[in-house]
Scaffold this motif. Structure first.
Motif, PDB file in Angstrom:
ATOM      1  N   ASN A 252       0.811  -1.222   0.000  1.00 25.45           N
ATOM      2  CA  ASN A 252       0.000   0.000   0.000  1.00 25.45           C
ATOM      3  C   ASN A 252       0.841   1.266   0.000  1.00 25.45           C
ATOM      4  OD1 ASN A 252      -2.643  -1.103  -0.076  1.00 25.45           O
ATOM      5  ND2 ASN A 252      -2.516  -1.629   2.087  1.00 25.45           N
ATOM      6  N   MET A 253       2.035   1.191  -0.590  1.00 24.00           N
ATOM      7  CA  MET A 253       2.905   2.354  -0.693  1.00 24.00           C
ATOM      8  C   MET A 253       3.200   2.661  -2.159  1.00 24.00           C
ATOM      9  SD  MET A 253       5.655   1.380   2.313  1.00 24.00           S
ATOM     10  CE  MET A 253       6.638   2.859   2.080  1.00 24.00           C
ATOM     11  N   THR A 254       3.289   3.935  -2.489  1.00 23.42           N
ATOM     12  CA  THR A 254       3.775   4.295  -3.817  1.00 23.42           C
ATOM     13  C   THR A 254       5.296   4.141  -3.811  1.00 23.42           C
ATOM     14  OG1 THR A 254       4.172   6.652  -3.372  1.00 23.42           O
ATOM     15  CG2 THR A 254       1.925   6.024  -4.010  1.00 23.42           C
ATOM     16  N   LYS A 255       5.860   4.118  -5.000  1.00 20.70           N
ATOM     17  CA  LYS A 255       7.325   4.004  -5.104  1.00 20.70           C
ATOM     18  C   LYS A 255       8.000   5.207  -4.443  1.00 20.70           C
ATOM     19  CE  LYS A 255      10.564   2.591  -8.771  1.00 20.70           C
ATOM     20  NZ  LYS A 255      10.339   1.122  -8.804  1.00 20.70           N
ATOM     21  N   ALA A 256       7.390   6.409  -4.610  1.00 19.54           N
ATOM     22  CA  ALA A 256       7.961   7.618  -4.015  1.00 19.54           C
ATOM     23  C   ALA A 256       7.928   7.554  -2.495  1.00 19.54           C
ATOM     24  CB  ALA A 256       7.194   8.851  -4.496  1.00 19.54           C
ATOM     25  N   GLU A 257       6.855   7.003  -1.932  1.00 20.42           N
ATOM     26  CA  GLU A 257       6.774   6.865  -0.473  1.00 20.42           C
ATOM     27  C   GLU A 257       7.876   5.945   0.044  1.00 20.42           C
ATOM     28  OE1 GLU A 257       2.199   7.541   0.888  1.00 20.42           O
ATOM     29  OE2 GLU A 257       2.570   5.747  -0.326  1.00 20.42           O
ATOM     30  N   MET A 258       8.189   4.907  -0.718  1.00 20.75           N
ATOM     31  CA  MET A 258       9.268   4.008  -0.327  1.00 20.75           C
ATOM     32  C   MET A 258      10.613   4.747  -0.351  1.00 20.75           C
ATOM     33  SD  MET A 258       8.076   0.616  -2.458  1.00 20.75           S
ATOM     34  CE  MET A 258       9.492  -0.391  -2.005  1.00 20.75           C
ATOM     35  N   VAL A 259      10.862   5.476  -1.434  1.00 19.18           N
ATOM     36  CA  VAL A 259      12.145   6.161  -1.610  1.00 19.18           C
ATOM     37  C   VAL A 259      12.341   7.260  -0.572  1.00 19.18           C
ATOM     38  CG1 VAL A 259      13.421   7.675  -3.189  1.00 19.18           C
ATOM     39  CG2 VAL A 259      12.336   5.605  -4.061  1.00 19.18           C
ATOM     40  N   LYS A 260      11.259   7.938  -0.203  1.00 17.59           N
ATOM     41  CA  LYS A 260      11.355   9.034   0.759  1.00 17.59           C
ATOM     42  C   LYS A 260      11.831   8.577   2.127  1.00 17.59           C
ATOM     43  CE  LYS A 260       7.994  12.296  -1.160  1.00 17.59           C
ATOM     44  NZ  LYS A 260       6.659  12.921  -0.953  1.00 17.59           N
ATOM     45  N   LYS A 261      11.712   7.299   2.416  1.00 15.42           N
ATOM     46  CA  LYS A 261      12.143   6.772   3.704  1.00 15.42           C
ATOM     47  C   LYS A 261      13.658   6.566   3.772  1.00 15.42           C
ATOM     48  CE  LYS A 261       7.817   4.378   4.866  1.00 15.42           C
ATOM     49  NZ  LYS A 261       7.576   5.105   6.137  1.00 15.42           N
ATOM     50  N   LEU A 262      14.324   6.592   2.617  1.00 16.37           N
ATOM     51  CA  LEU A 262      15.759   6.300   2.577  1.00 16.37           C
ATOM     52  C   LEU A 262      16.603   7.428   3.161  1.00 16.37           C
ATOM     53  CD1 LEU A 262      16.042   4.778  -1.022  1.00 16.37           C
ATOM     54  CD2 LEU A 262      15.680   3.571   1.144  1.00 16.37           C
ATOM     55  N   SER A 379      -8.561  -0.968   2.609  1.00 13.11           N
ATOM     56  CA  SER A 379      -8.971   0.419   2.375  1.00 13.11           C
ATOM     57  C   SER A 379      -7.767   1.342   2.190  1.00 13.11           C
ATOM     58  CB  SER A 379      -9.842   0.923   3.530  1.00 13.11           C
ATOM     59  OG  SER A 379      -9.121   0.915   4.745  1.00 13.11           O
ATOM     60  N   GLU A 380      -6.609   0.938   2.735  1.00 11.80           N
ATOM     61  CA  GLU A 380      -5.391   1.730   2.583  1.00 11.80           C
ATOM     62  C   GLU A 380      -4.939   1.768   1.120  1.00 11.80           C
ATOM     63  OE1 GLU A 380      -2.123   4.042   4.122  1.00 11.80           O
ATOM     64  OE2 GLU A 380      -4.162   3.580   4.778  1.00 11.80           O
ATOM     65  N   ARG A 381      -5.376   0.764   0.358  1.00 13.46           N
ATOM     66  CA  ARG A 381      -5.094   0.752  -1.082  1.00 13.46           C
ATOM     67  C   ARG A 381      -5.634   2.019  -1.751  1.00 13.46           C
ATOM     68  NH1 ARG A 381      -9.329  -2.238  -4.735  1.00 13.46           N
ATOM     69  NH2 ARG A 381     -10.428  -0.720  -3.471  1.00 13.46           N
ATOM     70  N   ASN A 382      -6.812   2.483  -1.312  1.00  8.98           N
ATOM     71  CA  ASN A 382      -7.422   3.674  -1.894  1.00  8.98           C
ATOM     72  C   ASN A 382      -6.577   4.917  -1.620  1.00  8.98           C
ATOM     73  OD1 ASN A 382      -9.393   1.803  -2.396  1.00  8.98           O
ATOM     74  ND2 ASN A 382     -10.880   2.641  -0.955  1.00  8.98           N
ATOM     75  N   ARG A 383      -6.032   5.011  -0.403  1.00  8.05           N
ATOM     76  CA  ARG A 383      -5.166   6.138  -0.076  1.00  8.05           C
ATOM     77  C   ARG A 383      -3.923   6.133  -0.955  1.00  8.05           C
ATOM     78  NH1 ARG A 383      -0.572   7.279   1.284  1.00  8.05           N
ATOM     79  NH2 ARG A 383      -0.069   5.062   1.306  1.00  8.05           N
ATOM     80  N   MET A 384      -3.347   4.924  -1.178  1.00  7.47           N
ATOM     81  CA  MET A 384      -2.156   4.800  -2.004  1.00  7.47           C
ATOM     82  C   MET A 384      -2.446   5.266  -3.433  1.00  7.47           C
ATOM     83  SD  MET A 384      -0.751   2.688  -4.546  1.00  7.47           S
ATOM     84  CE  MET A 384      -1.607   1.128  -4.373  1.00  7.47           C
ATOM     85  N   LEU A 385      -3.592   4.884  -3.974  1.00  2.57           N
ATOM     86  CA  LEU A 385      -3.947   5.294  -5.329  1.00  2.57           C
ATOM     87  C   LEU A 385      -4.139   6.806  -5.431  1.00  2.57           C
ATOM     88  CD1 LEU A 385      -6.415   2.398  -6.232  1.00  2.57           C
ATOM     89  CD2 LEU A 385      -4.176   2.805  -7.258  1.00  2.57           C
ATOM     90  N   GLU A 386      -4.782   7.400  -4.430  1.00  2.00           N
ATOM     91  CA  GLU A 386      -4.966   8.850  -4.410  1.00  2.00           C
ATOM     92  C   GLU A 386      -3.614   9.557  -4.355  1.00  2.00           C
ATOM     93  OE1 GLU A 386      -7.537  11.066  -4.573  1.00  2.00           O
ATOM     94  OE2 GLU A 386      -8.815   9.382  -5.194  1.00  2.00           O
ATOM     95  N   LYS A 387      -2.726   9.021  -3.553  1.00  2.00           N
ATOM     96  CA  LYS A 387      -1.389   9.596  -3.444  1.00  2.00           C
ATOM     97  C   LYS A 387      -0.668   9.516  -4.781  1.00  2.00           C
ATOM     98  CE  LYS A 387       2.283  11.216  -1.410  1.00  2.00           C
ATOM     99  NZ  LYS A 387       2.352  12.663  -1.049  1.00  2.00           N
ATOM    100  N   PHE A 388      -0.799   8.390  -5.460  1.00  2.00           N
ATOM    101  CA  PHE A 388      -0.141   8.238  -6.758  1.00  2.00           C
ATOM    102  C   PHE A 388      -0.723   9.200  -7.781  1.00  2.00           C
ATOM    103  CE2 PHE A 388       0.215   6.041 -10.930  1.00  2.00           C
ATOM    104  CZ  PHE A 388       1.589   6.189 -11.077  1.00  2.00           C
TER     105      PHE A 388
END
Length: 406
Positions: A252-262, A379-388
């Motif tokens: 349930n994370m976008t690729k950018a959300e993953m990268v931002k954690k680095l 439901s967190e899938r929906n948040r991920m899609l909105e973020k993308f």
């Protein structure tokens, strides 16, 4: 197909890859052989419109595999959209071991798959504080170089982790496809999980590419880590009473959300990761000059990701020759580039993706159900899609001349 493989490698797939490692459940050996032979058949059978593949597979646990034959067929049908037939036969003169005898002496806390791509590389950061065994197989393309650099990076960080790369040599690929590659990856991973005395195999794939909807029906999409794929695979493990589960912790994370954690040293290493799909699939792609084609959907998602994370300079400056295709197409007559058609198609794909999210129509393309989301809230899938959607819109606003001058 099975006999052809035995002639080539002289042993069963399990024995070829794991040699004298005989300390796993025989059902797990049978499953590994089955998964690899599916992948082997997929890439070594000539592609055709009405291709149908029939596999005769020898297993020790014949009754158990006859019972799950339909589940395996359902999984592979979903991943390839093709009809497969599986005929399981009793394997003779094998050990009768059905119990875990022992685990490796060196205790790991986590087993995770690592391909050399940006998503899987984030797994090294997410597990920085844990003793982790990363598992992959050595690839003969730009990803292979990336794997070696990641292996050196892990060693330099002194993470008390290791990256185990299996070799797969002399493969005569008649069909260049990635559709079932994840089954081979899963097979390697679950054997390593068993040998480590653990019960979970971690994978790291952003939620956008996991879903990978076929919006443009001229485009072939893979379902390698789709929530349904993982669900069906875990069902097979459960049916065989193999106490292992595959989990995509980034579902349930976008690729950018993953990268931002680095952190910074991991961000600096991003330039060494490989995202390109064309480099894997197109034998004419000249990867001696470029690591990425810069035009395919994975490359475009990488650009959207680094833009959303404020890290465009990672590719645009630090690694300016990484893309065959102009990085963002601004102030360049990019339509003259041979990859323009691919690039334009990808831009249209992501534009339509965000519009379908905005309208709510995207859900009819995803093929997801609540039960597929044992990991992560549905439901967190929906948040991920909105973020993308927001990430794509910001990318297009940032680069209004994305298609250049035609």
């Amino acid at each position: 197909m099975y006999n052809k493989f035995k002639e080539k490698y002289e042993k069963s797939p399990y024995n070829y890859f794991f040699k004298d490692k005989d300390n796993v459940d025989s059902k797990l050996k049978d499953l590994f052989n089955t998964l690899f032979l599916i992948y082997f058949a997929d890439i070594s059978t000539t592609e055709s419109v009405d291709r149908q593949i029939k596999l005769n597979i020898e297993v020790e646990n014949i009754e158990e595999f006859k019972k799950i034959a339909l589940k395996i067929k359902r999984l592979v049908k979903f991943m390839t959209s093709e009809n497969w037939e599986f005929n399981f036969k009793k394997k003779q003169n094998e050990s009768k071991n059905n119990k875990l005898l022992e685990v490796d002496n060196e205790k790991f806390e986590v087993v995770a798959l690592l391909s050399g791509g940006l998503d899987s590389f984030t797994g090294t950061y997410f597990n920085e504080s844990k003793k982790t065994k990363f598992v992959g197989f050595n690839l003969q393309n730009p990803e292979g170089k990336s794997q070696k650099l990641i292996k050196e990076f892990i060693k330099s960080k002194n993470l008390k982790s290791e990256f185990k790369l299996y070799e797969l040599k002399d493969m005569d690929k008649k069909t260049l496809t990635q559709r079932t590659r994840s089954l081979f990856f899963f097979g390697l991973g679950i054997v390593e999980v068993s040998m480590s005395g653990l019960t979970k195999l971690n994978i790291y794939e952003n939620g956008v590419m996991s879903l990978n909807p076929a919006i443009d029906f001229s485009r072939t999409t893979t379902k390698t880590t789709h929530p349904k794929t993982i669900y069906l695979f875990n069902e097979i493990l459960q049916e065989l009473n193999i106490d292992i589960e595959v989990e995509n912790t980034c579902i349930n994370m976008t690729k950018a959300e993953m990268v931002k954690k680095l952190e910074n040293d991991y961000i600096d290493f991003i330039k060494n990761t490989v995202t390109c799909g064309v480099g894997r699939m197109n034998v004419s792609f000249d990867n001696s000059k470029y690591t990425h084609c810069g035009a395919c959907v994975p490359c475009l998602l990488r650009k959207i990701t680094l833009s959303a994370a404020g890290l465009e300079s990672v590719d645009a400056s630090s690694y300016q020759y990484s893309y065959d295709y102009p990085i963002y197409g601004v102030d360049k007559e990019i339509h003259k580039n041979s990859l323009f058609k691919e690039y334009k198609s990808g831009i249209i794909y992501f534009n339509e993706y965000k519009e379908l999210i905005k309208s709510g129509e995207i859900f009819s393309y995803l093929g997801t159900r609540t039960k597929y989301y044992k990991t992560g809230n549905y439901s967190e899938r929906n948040r991920m899609l909105e973020k993308f959607k927001d990430e794509v819109e910001d990318f297009f606003k940032k680069h209004p001349n994305i298609l250049g001058k035609e």
